[in-house]
Design an enzyme around this catalytic site. Structure first.
Site, PDB file in Angstrom:
ATOM      1  N   SER A   1       1.000  -1.304   0.179  1.00 51.97           N
ATOM      2  CA  SER A   1      -0.143  -0.094   0.115  1.00 51.97           C
ATOM      3  C   SER A   1       1.000   1.232   0.078  1.00 51.97           C
ATOM      4  CB  SER A   1      -1.037   0.029   1.242  1.00 51.97           C
ATOM      5  OG  SER A   1      -1.408   1.229   1.401  1.00 51.97           O
TER       6      SER A   1
ATOM      7  N   TYR B   1      -1.992  -0.184  10.186  1.00 49.71           N
ATOM      8  CA  TYR B   1      -2.034  -0.554   8.800  1.00 49.71           C
ATOM      9  C   TYR B   1      -1.064  -0.059   8.425  1.00 49.71           C
ATOM     10  CZ  TYR B   1      -3.979  -1.146   4.252  1.00 49.71           C
ATOM     11  OH  TYR B   1      -3.915  -1.664   2.828  1.00 49.71           O
TER      12      TYR B   1
END
Length: 233
Positions: free
Chosen positions: A126, A140
């Site tokens: 990501s 995250y």
């Protein structure tokens, strides 16, 4: 489903035999690929349980006779609260680390000894792994940053066998996981951080997967490639 939908698109575009760990969606993908003449297999496996990785890889090798390409893309997103929030959901945050990091590590460990020389490992990370433009995403982002470091180490370990290892870092994409985190749409404040003011398409990310997995990706390894419209610049 999250990035699982992305792999469906990627495998549908690339001329490779395919396996997936998805359940219902995986069966649909397999039916679609088989209709196109592609050998395909769906296996139910729990990414949070590291013990399932080796049996998964063994089933794949038994079915196809070999394993050439591993795409690690299973992940969840638990976001929205800052680390000093007294109501922080530590149970699901810990589960996120287990799935996003240790699950990918377990699958890679199981696959590496049997992966064909000259093979490919691709991690779907990501853009948050290297750039965090908003609050509430520390854990995250940490899981995705961990993947970057791990992938670089694996690339060094397997380079002698001409196995390439890379990380693709998408920004926001039209997936179920993004919808769960962002709701109905991307906030203007987040969209304004993009140099190219839109989100990625699944086709743009899957095309990069295909390139790295294909014959022209053999000299690209240890890379971390953003497909995020300039979010990190």
């Amino acid at each position: 489903m999250g990035f699982g939908r992305l792999r469906q698109v990627a495998l549908g575009l690339c001329p490779f035999e395919a396996f997936t760990k998805l359940r219902l969606a995986g069966r649909t993908m397999v039916e679609t690929l088989r209709a196109r003449g592609v050998r395909a297999l769906a296996i139910q496996s729990d990414q949070a349980d590291m013990a399932t990785a080796r049996p998964l890889v063994e089933k794949v090798v038994a079915y196809f006779g070999k394993l050439d390409i591993l795409v690690n893309n299973a992940a969840i997103a638990v976001q929205g609260k800052t680390v000093d929030d007294r109501d922080l959901d530590t149970v699901n945050l810990d589960r996120q680390w287990q799935i996003n990091v240790m699950g990918a590590v377990a699958t890679t460990r199981a696959a590496a000894p049997v992966l064909s020389d000259g093979g490919r490992i691709i991690f779907i990370g990501s853009a948050l792994g290297t750039h965090v433009p908003f609050t509430g995403a520390a854990d995250y982002a940490g899981t995705k940053a961990a993947i970057v470091g791990y992938a670089k180490g694996v690339a060094r370990d397997l380079g002698g066998r001409n196995i390439t290892v890379n990380v693709i870092q998408p920004g926001v994409m039209p997936t179920d996981m993004a919808a769960e985190v962002l709701g109905d749409g991307v906030p203007n404040a987040l969209m304004n951080l993009h140099a190219i003011r839109r989100i990625a398409t699944l086709g743009e990310v899957s095309a990069l997967i295909c390139h790295l997995a294909g014959p022209n990706g053999g000299y690209i390894t240890g890379g971390v490639i953003d497909v995020a419209g300039g979010l990190a610049i």
